[in-house]
Design an enzyme around this catalytic site. Sequence first.
Site, PDB file in Angstrom:
ATOM      1  N   HIS A  70       0.812  -1.218   0.000  1.00 37.98           N
ATOM      2  CA  HIS A  70       0.000   0.000   0.000  1.00 37.98           C
ATOM      3  C   HIS A  70       0.844   1.268   0.000  1.00 37.98           C
ATOM      4  O   HIS A  70       0.352   2.342  -0.324  1.00 37.98           O
ATOM      5  CB  HIS A  70      -0.977   0.007   1.182  1.00 37.98           C
ATOM      6  N   ASP A 100       0.188  -7.443   0.951  1.00 38.14           N
ATOM      7  CA  ASP A 100       0.628  -6.074   1.232  1.00 38.14           C
ATOM      8  C   ASP A 100       2.152  -5.953   1.265  1.00 38.14           C
ATOM      9  O   ASP A 100       2.711  -5.328   2.156  1.00 38.14           O
ATOM     10  CB  ASP A 100       0.024  -5.577   2.552  1.00 38.14           C
ATOM     11  N   GLY A 173       3.346   6.665   8.758  1.00 33.06           N
ATOM     12  CA  GLY A 173       4.653   6.677   8.113  1.00 33.06           C
ATOM     13  C   GLY A 173       5.522   5.485   8.435  1.00 33.06           C
ATOM     14  O   GLY A 173       6.511   5.208   7.736  1.00 33.06           O
ATOM     15  N   ASN A 174       5.188   4.757   9.509  1.00 30.02           N
ATOM     16  CA  ASN A 174       5.942   3.548   9.862  1.00 30.02           C
ATOM     17  C   ASN A 174       5.737   2.420   8.861  1.00 30.02           C
ATOM     18  O   ASN A 174       6.536   1.473   8.808  1.00 30.02           O
ATOM     19  CB  ASN A 174       5.536   3.033  11.245  1.00 30.02           C
ATOM     20  N   SER A 175       4.660   2.469   8.084  1.00 29.76           N
ATOM     21  CA  SER A 175       4.378   1.390   7.142  1.00 29.76           C
ATOM     22  C   SER A 175       5.582   1.128   6.246  1.00 29.76           C
ATOM     23  O   SER A 175       6.151   2.053   5.658  1.00 29.76           O
ATOM     24  CB  SER A 175       3.171   1.748   6.272  1.00 29.76           C
TER      25      SER A 175
END
Length: 222
Positions: A70, A100, A173-175
């Site tokens: 994503h 993902d 933002g950690n994704s």
Amino acid sequence: TFLRPQRLTSQNGTPQLTSIQPQATTMTMGDLISAIQPVIVRVDVNGQGFQSSRSGIIIRTSGVIITNGHVVNNATSIIVTLNNNQQYSAAIKADDANIDLAVIQLDNGPHDLPAATLGTLRDVFVGETVTAAGFPLGTALPGPASFTRGIMSATRTIAGQTYIQSDFQINPGNSGGALVTNNGKVIGITTSEVLSQGVDAEGIGLAIPIDVILTYIQNNVK
């Protein structure tokens, strides 16, 4: 009588928990940050009508990076910022919305980059202190990656996918960032887009487990 911590193992593709002894080798937090910070990158994406800034992990010295699917979904351009603030455009090499995960490659980047040490299921046990690394606020928090610690509390199956759960703090933002053990091995990729939108939850951080990541890399990175 105290229960031994439990380690994540796999049987017929299904994560299982078995008792083990804790890891003997650990790093200080300073050494852990020094080891992990160079392999965490910021991934800035432009798309039709949107901009986002999240995280990724260098897995090959040639500039191959793994992140969440994503993170790069519908991207028209991708800019990767390295730990030394150098920036490179990148292209999507593989993308799987079902799990993902995505692989991106730096365009005309250096070929001597540091690369993450990927762990195995044997490195994971319930009760271990784990550290999440990434860019929680993207460009709104300039500078190097941020680190936050928590305890691996469980594995969860959500919408048919298995995740490592910890109480580390996680923001959008950690994704695509890393979840690492006390000896610096990546055992998960953090993701902020698992729980349904509108769910008001704190202290629940989720990560895609290393067994899924290793299979994906084996199938998509040559």
